[in-house]
Scaffold this active site. Sequence first.
Site, PDB file in Angstrom:
ATOM      1  N   ASP A  54       0.868  -1.124  -0.072  1.00 29.30           N
ATOM      2  CA  ASP A  54      -0.070  -0.143   0.188  1.00 29.30           C
ATOM      3  C   ASP A  54       0.817   1.593   0.025  1.00 29.30           C
ATOM      4  O   ASP A  54       0.517   2.528  -0.078  1.00 29.30           O
ATOM      5  CB  ASP A  54      -0.977  -0.142   0.516  1.00 29.30           C
ATOM      6  CG  ASP A  54      -0.431   0.069   2.513  1.00 29.30           C
ATOM      7  OD1 ASP A  54       0.898   0.012   2.480  1.00 29.30           O
ATOM      8  OD2 ASP A  54      -1.043   0.060   4.064  1.00 29.30           O
ATOM      9  N   GLU A 192       9.470  -4.201  10.151  1.00 27.12           N
ATOM     10  CA  GLU A 192      10.036  -3.088   9.505  1.00 27.12           C
ATOM     11  C   GLU A 192      10.516  -1.708  10.527  1.00 27.12           C
ATOM     12  O   GLU A 192       9.598  -2.093  11.698  1.00 27.12           O
ATOM     13  CB  GLU A 192       8.731  -2.089   8.717  1.00 27.12           C
ATOM     14  CG  GLU A 192       9.430  -0.629   8.426  1.00 27.12           C
ATOM     15  CD  GLU A 192       7.641  -0.587   7.272  1.00 27.12           C
ATOM     16  OE1 GLU A 192       7.049  -0.944   6.777  1.00 27.12           O
ATOM     17  OE2 GLU A 192       8.249   0.874   6.743  1.00 27.12           O
TER      18      GLU A 192
END
Length: 274
Positions: A54, A192
């Site tokens: 996204d 992440e």
Amino acid sequence: MSISKSGENQRAVTTLRLTQMKKSKEKISSLTAYDFLTAKIFDEAGVDLILVGDSLGNVFQGNETTLPVTIEEMIYHTKAVVKGCTRALVVADMPFMSYQVASNEALRNAGRIMKESNCNAVKLEGGARVCKTVNKITKAGIPVMGHLGLTPQSINKFGSYRARGTNEEEAEKIFNDAILLQEAGAFAIVLEKIPAELAKKITEALEIPTIGIGAGQYCDGQILVYTDMLGLTVDFNPRFVRRYAELSETITSSVSNYIKDIKDLNFPNENESY
Ligand code: KIV
């Protein structure tokens, strides 16, 4: 390692294959892609996993965050990427608010993304709070990838894109979330922007592979947003991005030459005309 036409690497990458790669200590390569041509180039180059992230909300649509991306847009881009891939596993991000409200709704949306785009798996962000949903989706036969550490869909809750898991409490929460996601049935987890030592601890504790972005060298695989690693996003330079090309410069000089040739009556020439 070369990718031969008939060799082991030519077969389609599956979620099972990723687990085998972890076991045999073969690192997993992954990149984002948002369109057919780019995905085809990456697939032919031998990338194991392509994520229709996204992040397209940022780099394709020009938004500040990933929040405005819709299911319809994810399906549109994922369809194009799937058509470009014969080998890589294609994973589609579930956009913001497509899985947070209720697990039944999440399952319906995951099913829609799979059915309409023909991708191989979906990814969603979060730990303990999404485990029931991950379990429901995987039980329906849809592979789910987790995403921990910096989770961009929660930017408004955290207020910054700083590294996560840098204090003991946060690190412990991320570690526990990783275990819970594995138990819920996730086939892999993106880590992440967390410290390399925390990613190492998680990677060693899990049977499923970890895919790092800004999470150091010990993850089972690595992912980068392709526009960053190819130098298309010029004003974004975090330390975890290694630039393998400067495509922005190449495109700028190519387009400048094209403009000049037109103005100088140099394009098209006789050979380029009918
Ligand atoms: O959306 C995305 O591109 C991602 C990667 C940063 C892992 O989630």
